[in-house]
Design a protein around this motif. Sequence first.
Motif, PDB file in Angstrom:
ATOM      1  N   ASP A 198      21.425  26.260 -10.644  1.00  9.44           N
ATOM      2  CA  ASP A 198      20.406  26.126 -10.092  1.00  9.44           C
ATOM      3  C   ASP A 198      19.817  27.680 -10.553  1.00  9.44           C
ATOM      4  O   ASP A 198      21.624  28.556 -10.554  1.00  9.44           O
ATOM      5  N   TYR A 199      18.808  28.357 -10.451  1.00  7.86           N
ATOM      6  CA  TYR A 199      18.956  29.787 -10.900  1.00  7.86           C
ATOM      7  C   TYR A 199      19.783  30.791  -9.883  1.00  7.86           C
ATOM      8  O   TYR A 199      19.469  30.915  -8.614  1.00  7.86           O
ATOM      9  N   TRP A 200      20.320  31.805 -10.199  1.00  5.66           N
ATOM     10  CA  TRP A 200      20.999  32.495  -9.665  1.00  5.66           C
ATOM     11  C   TRP A 200      20.583  33.982  -9.482  1.00  5.66           C
ATOM     12  O   TRP A 200      19.451  34.812 -10.325  1.00  5.66           O
ATOM     13  N   GLN A 201      20.443  33.933  -8.235  1.00 10.22           N
ATOM     14  CA  GLN A 201      19.813  35.590  -7.955  1.00 10.22           C
ATOM     15  C   GLN A 201      20.633  35.636  -6.584  1.00 10.22           C
ATOM     16  O   GLN A 201      20.591  35.204  -5.128  1.00 10.22           O
ATOM     17  N   VAL A 202      21.667  37.035  -6.877  1.00  6.93           N
ATOM     18  CA  VAL A 202      21.951  37.028  -5.512  1.00  6.93           C
ATOM     19  C   VAL A 202      22.333  38.700  -5.735  1.00  6.93           C
ATOM     20  O   VAL A 202      23.018  38.994  -6.482  1.00  6.93           O
ATOM     21  N   PRO A 203      21.696  39.793  -4.985  1.00  5.01           N
ATOM     22  CA  PRO A 203      22.167  40.809  -4.607  1.00  5.01           C
ATOM     23  C   PRO A 203      23.570  41.721  -5.450  1.00  5.01           C
ATOM     24  O   PRO A 203      24.158  41.617  -5.117  1.00  5.01           O
ATOM     25  N   TYR A 204      23.280  42.728  -6.069  1.00  6.00           N
ATOM     26  CA  TYR A 204      24.424  43.221  -6.997  1.00  6.00           C
ATOM     27  C   TYR A 204      24.827  43.083  -7.767  1.00  6.00           C
ATOM     28  O   TYR A 204      26.280  43.289  -8.573  1.00  6.00           O
ATOM     29  N   TYR A 221      35.183  34.125  -6.392  1.00  2.00           N
ATOM     30  CA  TYR A 221      34.414  34.338  -5.617  1.00  2.00           C
ATOM     31  C   TYR A 221      34.711  35.678  -5.022  1.00  2.00           C
ATOM     32  O   TYR A 221      34.502  36.313  -3.952  1.00  2.00           O
ATOM     33  N   GLN A 222      36.300  35.019  -4.559  1.00  2.00           N
ATOM     34  CA  GLN A 222      36.547  35.577  -3.374  1.00  2.00           C
ATOM     35  C   GLN A 222      37.332  37.500  -3.936  1.00  2.00           C
ATOM     36  O   GLN A 222      38.021  37.997  -2.992  1.00  2.00           O
ATOM     37  N   ALA A 223      36.819  37.726  -4.807  1.00  2.00           N
ATOM     38  CA  ALA A 223      37.569  38.620  -5.499  1.00  2.00           C
ATOM     39  C   ALA A 223      36.319  39.473  -5.033  1.00  2.00           C
ATOM     40  O   ALA A 223      36.635  41.265  -5.726  1.00  2.00           O
ATOM     41  N   VAL A 224      35.102  39.326  -4.951  1.00  2.00           N
ATOM     42  CA  VAL A 224      34.124  40.173  -5.185  1.00  2.00           C
ATOM     43  C   VAL A 224      33.737  41.433  -4.173  1.00  2.00           C
ATOM     44  O   VAL A 224      33.506  42.209  -4.362  1.00  2.00           O
ATOM     45  N   ILE A 225      34.186  41.039  -2.766  1.00  2.00           N
ATOM     46  CA  ILE A 225      34.107  41.928  -1.998  1.00  2.00           C
ATOM     47  C   ILE A 225      35.305  42.358  -2.077  1.00  2.00           C
ATOM     48  O   ILE A 225      35.916  41.719  -1.305  1.00  2.00           O
ATOM     49  N   ARG A 226      35.980  43.844  -1.577  1.00  2.00           N
ATOM     50  CA  ARG A 226      37.071  44.453  -1.321  1.00  2.00           C
ATOM     51  C   ARG A 226      36.722  45.686  -0.133  1.00  2.00           C
ATOM     52  O   ARG A 226      35.761  45.960  -0.226  1.00  2.00           O
ATOM     53  N   VAL A 227      37.441  45.401   0.266  1.00  2.00           N
ATOM     54  CA  VAL A 227      37.113  46.765   2.488  1.00  2.00           C
ATOM     55  C   VAL A 227      38.794  47.766   1.702  1.00  2.00           C
ATOM     56  O   VAL A 227      39.365  47.737   1.965  1.00  2.00           O
ATOM     57  N   HIS A 273      26.314  46.981   0.482  1.00  2.00           N
ATOM     58  CA  HIS A 273      26.379  46.938  -1.200  1.00  2.00           C
ATOM     59  C   HIS A 273      27.514  44.790  -0.202  1.00  2.00           C
ATOM     60  O   HIS A 273      26.571  43.509  -0.628  1.00  2.00           O
ATOM     61  N   GLN A 274      27.876  45.123   0.448  1.00  2.00           N
ATOM     62  CA  GLN A 274      28.659  44.269   0.788  1.00  2.00           C
ATOM     63  C   GLN A 274      28.317  42.900   1.075  1.00  2.00           C
ATOM     64  O   GLN A 274      27.863  41.772   1.563  1.00  2.00           O
ATOM     65  N   GLY A 328      29.800  43.802   6.509  1.00  2.00           N
ATOM     66  CA  GLY A 328      29.517  42.587   5.823  1.00  2.00           C
ATOM     67  C   GLY A 328      31.369  42.323   4.654  1.00  2.00           C
ATOM     68  O   GLY A 328      30.719  41.682   4.107  1.00  2.00           O
ATOM     69  N   GLY A 329      31.714  42.837   4.269  1.00  2.00           N
ATOM     70  CA  GLY A 329      32.462  43.347   3.773  1.00  2.00           C
ATOM     71  C   GLY A 329      33.859  42.748   4.959  1.00  2.00           C
ATOM     72  O   GLY A 329      34.521  41.420   3.867  1.00  2.00           O
TER      73      GLY A 329
END
Length: 630
Positions: free
Chosen positions: A364-370, A382-388, A344-345, A395-396
């Motif tokens: 602009d048109y939004w398209q980001v996986p998950y 955005y910095q809180a989107v991926i946590r490790v 996912h990350q 990717g994380g």
Amino acid sequence: MPMLKDPSKKYRAFPPVHLPDRQWPSKTITKAPRWLSTDLRDGNQSLVDPMNGDEKWQYFKMLCELGYKEIEVSFPSASQTDFDFTRRLIETPGVVPDDVYLQVLSPCREDLIRRTVESVKGAKNAIIHIYLATSECFRRIVFGFTEEESIELATKCAKLVRSLTKDDPSQQGTNWSFEFSPETFSDTGTDFAIKICEAVKAAWEPTAENPIIFNLPATVEMATPNVYADQIEYFSRNISEREKICISLHPHNDRGCAVAAAELAQMAGADRVEGCLFGNGERTGNVDLVTLALNLYTQGITPNIDFSDLQRVIGVVEICNKIPVHPRAPYGGSLVVCAFSGSHQDAIKKGFQLRQQENKEYDDYWQVPYLPLDPKDIGRDYQAVIRVNSQSGKGGAAWIIQQYLYLDLPRGLQVEFSRTVQKVADERSRELLPVEITDLFEQTYFLKENPRFSLVDYEIKPDRSQSPAPPAAGKTQDTRNLRRVFDGVISVGGKEYKLSGRGNGPISSLANALRSVGVDLEVNDYKEHSIGRGRDVKAATYIECTAAGSNQKVWGVGIHEDVVLSSLHAMLSAASNFVVSRPGSPQLSRPSAPAADGQGEVNPELQPSTNGTAKKGDLISALDAQADEM
């Protein structure tokens, strides 16, 4: 263990609605419904500790700020607290916006209806909402009513509300609306529900300009969402004077399908939805207004409700309801825009990178996986989107490094660093914070300080000793194709050493200089990119090396305003990781003689900033000592 009886024998399948030509499956939602927040009434009644007056006051003001125009504020006949709160709203100037309707609820009892109307006397806009349970179950078990007795009572109460409101000359300062709920609608025969609503409508006499609200609640969710949609479409198609009617929904969540039921029922013709923020309500709750509203955003429809600072809304709800929003609650949960899974990350990271590469703007048109919704639309960073944590992949950690250090790590470096992150996360048995990950990266690749190899001074110059021929008279010698010579001073353990090496360029000449002291690395890969723009731009350099005689790889990272210095720092970072004893890195070996190719040499001459003299053996000992400290 004895076999238990099959409990399914106690239950009967819910009968479907006969609607062979149903239209709703081919419909789509194209606009937001009228919203009614019942947090202060239905939601409040479901709390272990109901809100006090000040909490309800704070909650009401927030609902108005969010954009709700219809708010069910109380059950005034149920308690003095509710009655007093309603009066406080009306009697305090400027609290209730001019376009907001205060809705109050009463059962079909004359004394309670009178008390309810009295509570909103003097309001600019008011909705009197009365209800009567109409299902066979309630009529037989609770009231002992026939269908005719139910119709008679509902009609009598509608006429009473009319006489106390729109027909009373003293009440003409208020814009009166009327709502009737055939409670337990979802378990009521639809034909009977239409019959009792027709009688109530005739008693109230609505107009197209001020329609009557028929609230059709799934008081108990008893079937799949498509059955509720069939009931709503059947009602909508068969009630008379449809233009004078607002069909309202009040889905409960007993089967966990309230959101789906509300969306399908809107497709079936409903105009209005009642619910609570985050689905609070009796038993399993009312439909979640936050989810419904933000679902509209993802379909390109404005919900007319402002959830751009969803965290603030969560704070008020949690304080007033004393119920935490679940971490996995749609949109509002603390973890719903976060990814721990490595795959996912990686997909999310690539989605954001592509937006940056294509210079996508906010609109602009939004398209980001998950991520069906841009986290910024609900006030998330955005910095809180991926946590490790230890389950996260390359990717994380790479995303965190990109967001905090602005470094776009090559895939090989992502893989290597992710192993370090997973090891530390395993050791600590928890998620690593972004600051911990960035600190770990800076320490691993010596971005702030390199105690093993620190470049003090250097010069890169053409190797003129190998010039094939002197320049022609009056011409400057062309050195573009000449090899390069690194002459520099490197500090190791507080001592400075002069090293020299020749190569095809700055990196290979430094590599050959290091080879002379036993750090034998071959450069496999080199990548660089800029950080920032304009005069403050920096160069980020990534170098992958292989230790001689081994398949083990080490990475180095360098950052500097000077591109050459950035690459030299990266090479020294790789050399330092060569020395460090850790999985994936070889140990330093002592050479017994200078490098065989003669391209690198150590100069024992000491710089003025140190005391004493230094030999090659001293350098090796210093490097070994540094490695032992790790």
